[in-house]
Design an enzyme around this catalytic site. Structure first.
Site, PDB file in Angstrom:
ATOM      1  N   GLY A 283       0.786  -1.236   0.000  1.00  0.00           N
ATOM      2  CA  GLY A 283       0.000   0.000   0.000  1.00  0.00           C
ATOM      3  C   GLY A 283       0.814   1.278   0.000  1.00  0.00           C
ATOM      4  O   GLY A 283       0.426   2.260   0.656  1.00  0.00           O
TER       5      GLY A 283
ATOM      6  N   ASN B  27      -7.300   3.191 -11.598  1.00  0.00           N
ATOM      7  CA  ASN B  27      -6.226   2.260 -11.266  1.00  0.00           C
ATOM      8  C   ASN B  27      -4.905   2.899 -11.665  1.00  0.00           C
ATOM      9  O   ASN B  27      -4.857   3.746 -12.553  1.00  0.00           O
ATOM     10  CB  ASN B  27      -6.422   0.946 -12.036  1.00  0.00           C
ATOM     11  CG  ASN B  27      -5.355  -0.086 -11.688  1.00  0.00           C
ATOM     12  OD1 ASN B  27      -4.950  -0.198 -10.526  1.00  0.00           O
ATOM     13  ND2 ASN B  27      -4.889  -0.824 -12.676  1.00  0.00           N
TER      14      ASN B  27
ATOM     15  N   HIS C 121      -1.090   1.871 -13.059  1.00  0.00           N
ATOM     16  CA  HIS C 121      -0.410   0.754 -13.715  1.00  0.00           C
ATOM     17  C   HIS C 121       1.025   1.183 -14.035  1.00  0.00           C
ATOM     18  O   HIS C 121       1.240   2.279 -14.564  1.00  0.00           O
ATOM     19  CB  HIS C 121      -1.170   0.392 -14.999  1.00  0.00           C
ATOM     20  CG  HIS C 121      -0.592  -0.786 -15.693  1.00  0.00           C
ATOM     21  ND1 HIS C 121      -0.774  -2.070 -15.232  1.00  0.00           N
ATOM     22  CD2 HIS C 121       0.184  -0.889 -16.804  1.00  0.00           C
ATOM     23  CE1 HIS C 121      -0.131  -2.910 -16.031  1.00  0.00           C
ATOM     24  NE2 HIS C 121       0.454  -2.213 -16.986  1.00  0.00           N
TER      25      HIS C 121
ATOM     26  N   SER D  97       0.886   4.970 -15.475  1.00  0.00           N
ATOM     27  CA  SER D  97      -0.362   5.545 -16.008  1.00  0.00           C
ATOM     28  C   SER D  97      -1.464   5.392 -14.977  1.00  0.00           C
ATOM     29  O   SER D  97      -1.562   4.358 -14.320  1.00  0.00           O
ATOM     30  CB  SER D  97      -0.823   4.791 -17.269  1.00  0.00           C
ATOM     31  OG  SER D  97       0.211   4.680 -18.208  1.00  0.00           O
TER      32      SER D  97
ATOM     33  N   ASP E  79      -6.568  -3.131 -18.029  1.00  0.00           N
ATOM     34  CA  ASP E  79      -5.650  -2.000 -18.232  1.00  0.00           C
ATOM     35  C   ASP E  79      -5.927  -1.241 -19.539  1.00  0.00           C
ATOM     36  O   ASP E  79      -4.997  -0.762 -20.192  1.00  0.00           O
ATOM     37  CB  ASP E  79      -4.189  -2.475 -18.213  1.00  0.00           C
ATOM     38  CG  ASP E  79      -3.825  -3.131 -16.886  1.00  0.00           C
ATOM     39  OD1 ASP E  79      -4.383  -2.733 -15.846  1.00  0.00           O
ATOM     40  OD2 ASP E  79      -2.992  -4.057 -16.886  1.00  0.00           O
TER      41      ASP E  79
ATOM     42  N   GLU F 143       5.025   7.043  -9.454  1.00  0.00           N
ATOM     43  CA  GLU F 143       3.616   6.694  -9.203  1.00  0.00           C
ATOM     44  C   GLU F 143       3.055   7.512  -8.052  1.00  0.00           C
ATOM     45  O   GLU F 143       1.915   7.988  -8.089  1.00  0.00           O
ATOM     46  CB  GLU F 143       3.484   5.204  -8.850  1.00  0.00           C
ATOM     47  CG  GLU F 143       3.736   4.258 -10.007  1.00  0.00           C
ATOM     48  CD  GLU F 143       3.592   2.794  -9.589  1.00  0.00           C
ATOM     49  OE1 GLU F 143       2.768   2.482  -8.713  1.00  0.00           O
ATOM     50  OE2 GLU F 143       4.331   1.962 -10.143  1.00  0.00           O
TER      51      GLU F 143
HETATM   52  C1  GRF Z   1       2.372  -0.592  -8.022  1.00  0.00           C
HETATM   53  O1  GRF Z   1       3.504  -0.832  -8.775  1.00  0.00           O
HETATM   54  C2  GRF Z   1       1.220  -0.279  -8.925  1.00  0.00           C
HETATM   55  O2  GRF Z   1       1.584   0.356 -10.091  1.00  0.00           O
HETATM   56  C3  GRF Z   1       0.672  -1.645  -9.246  1.00  0.00           C
HETATM   57  O3  GRF Z   1       0.830  -2.390  -8.061  1.00  0.00           O
HETATM   58  C4  GRF Z   1       1.895  -1.845  -7.294  1.00  0.00           C
HETATM   59  C5  GRF Z   1       1.327  -1.527  -5.944  1.00  0.00           C
HETATM   60  O4  GRF Z   1       2.287  -1.132  -5.026  1.00  0.00           O
HETATM   61  N1  GRF Z   1      -0.699  -1.542  -9.701  1.00  0.00           N
HETATM   62  P1  GRF Z   1       1.861  -0.516  -3.636  1.00  0.00           P
HETATM   63  O5  GRF Z   1       1.044  -1.592  -2.899  1.00  0.00           O
HETATM   64  O6  GRF Z   1       1.045   0.698  -3.911  1.00  0.00           O
HETATM   65  O7  GRF Z   1       3.115  -0.213  -2.908  1.00  0.00           O
END
Ligand code: GRF
Length: 317
Positions: free
Chosen positions: A15, A110, A112, A139, A148, A177
């Site tokens: 998370g 979401n 990705h 993204s 996706d 991200e």
């Molecule tokens: C991230 O790399 C995200 O892009 C993918 O899953 C991973 C989640 O990581 N969908 P976290 O649990 O948010 O650290």
């Protein structure tokens, strides 16, 4: 500022994106609040963190998780109990069932770890390295029933360095991200209240009708039918004379129809100042749950009331 959107974050693991979303929501002007964190793993470390951060969490118990139908109906109940507006998936590893996605259409986001449409599914960093890409990234997209593949709402580029392996690349993409997701979610949550966005939606719908042009009404954006001297059939009243609404004004059949609609659905319809007296009905558009199809129908009806006879005859209307 309108009320903040209530977001549920769904996780399966550590998370870290969830944490980024929570911390960003603490800015006083953030357009969303994290009203719930849940997921499909009652032991996810992210749930412990959210709990420590005083964010409401729900741990759906193990036996329910084993049955897909039971799990998603329990999840729906939890989302309803927390009056959720938007869902943010953040490392949530389950595929959502079709009917669930349908019910939440346009309200699930979401993140990705690739520059979509490149590299859908798992193994994105391996794929980018194997292809010799110089750039990769992340993204944020809307969730549809195709994996996706929903509309991309925002992206961030990340350079691939010589000597990168999937782990080092994933670590750097994760930093990106954490910047991207809160920004895009905040923009998306604010969108239903943004006058410019509302006007663009109305414009697209109005222009589906024949011979429509732009024409302002006392400085408010409007649409007319029938060329240069055409008649107005739609106007946007943006907080007009202190009104709360960003409203679409359309021609009604008169005061009786307007009063009936306003009485039955006061959240949707209103009597606009000045314009109401000449039969313009107000439809409130700065809401989360606008039925845009219905707005299109109102525009068409109003167009029919304003269009010159030759256009009505031409279209068999
Ligand atoms: C991230 O790399 C995200 O892009 C993918 O899953 C991973 C989640 O990581 N969908 P976290 O649990 O948010 O650290």
């Amino acid at each position: 500022m309108p009320e903040r959107s209530r977001v549920a974050i769904l996780i399966s693991g550590r998370g870290s994106n969830m944490a980024a979303l929570i911390y960003a929501s603490r800015a006083p002007d953030c357009s969303y609040e994290v009203a719930l964190v849940t997921g499909d793993n009652p032991d996810a470390p992210g749930l412990d963190l959210a709990e420590a951060e005083a964010v409401p969490i729900v741990r759906i118990p193990g036996p329910i998780l084993k049955n897909k139908i039971q799990y998603f109906s329990a999840l729906q109940q939890v989302l309803d109990d927390h009056s959720i507006d938007l869902i943010a998936l953040a490392g949530f590893m389950r595929i959502l069932p079709t009917d669930f996605v349908g019910r939440w259409s346009g309200r699930i986001l979401n993140i990705h770890p690739s520059l979509l449409p490149r590299y859908k599914g798992l193994g994105t960093h391996e794929a980018a390295l194997a292809a010799g890409d110089k750039w990769t990234g992340a993204s944020v997209h809307l969730v549809t029933n195709e994996l996706d593949s929903g509309e991309v709402l925002g992206q961030v580029q990340v350079a691939v360095l010589p000597g990168d392996d999937p782990t080092s690349l994933a670590e750097r993409v994760l930093i990106a991200e954490h910047q991207l997701y809160p920004r895009v979610l905040a923009q998306y949550a604010a969108r239903p209240f943004d006058s410019g966005w509302i006007e663009a939606q109305v414009d697209a719908l109005a222009r589906e009708l024949p011979e429509v042009g732009r024409k302002s009404s006392h400085g408010s954006p409007g649409w007319s039918v029938g060329g240069e001297k055409g008649k107005l059939f739609a106007i946007i009243a943006d907080h007009h004379h202190g009104e709360e609404a960003v409203g679409l004004l359309v021609k009604s059949s008169g005061a009786d129809e307007m009063s009936g609609l306003i009485e039955a659905q006061p959240d949707v319809y209103y009597w606009p100042k000045y314009y109401g007296a000449s039969g313009w009905l107000g439809i409130k558009l700065n809401r989360r749950d606008v039925d845009w199809e219905q707005v299109g129908e109102w525009l068409q009806r109003s167009w029919e009331l304003a269009a010159p006879r030759r256009l009505l005859e031409a279209g068999g209307r």
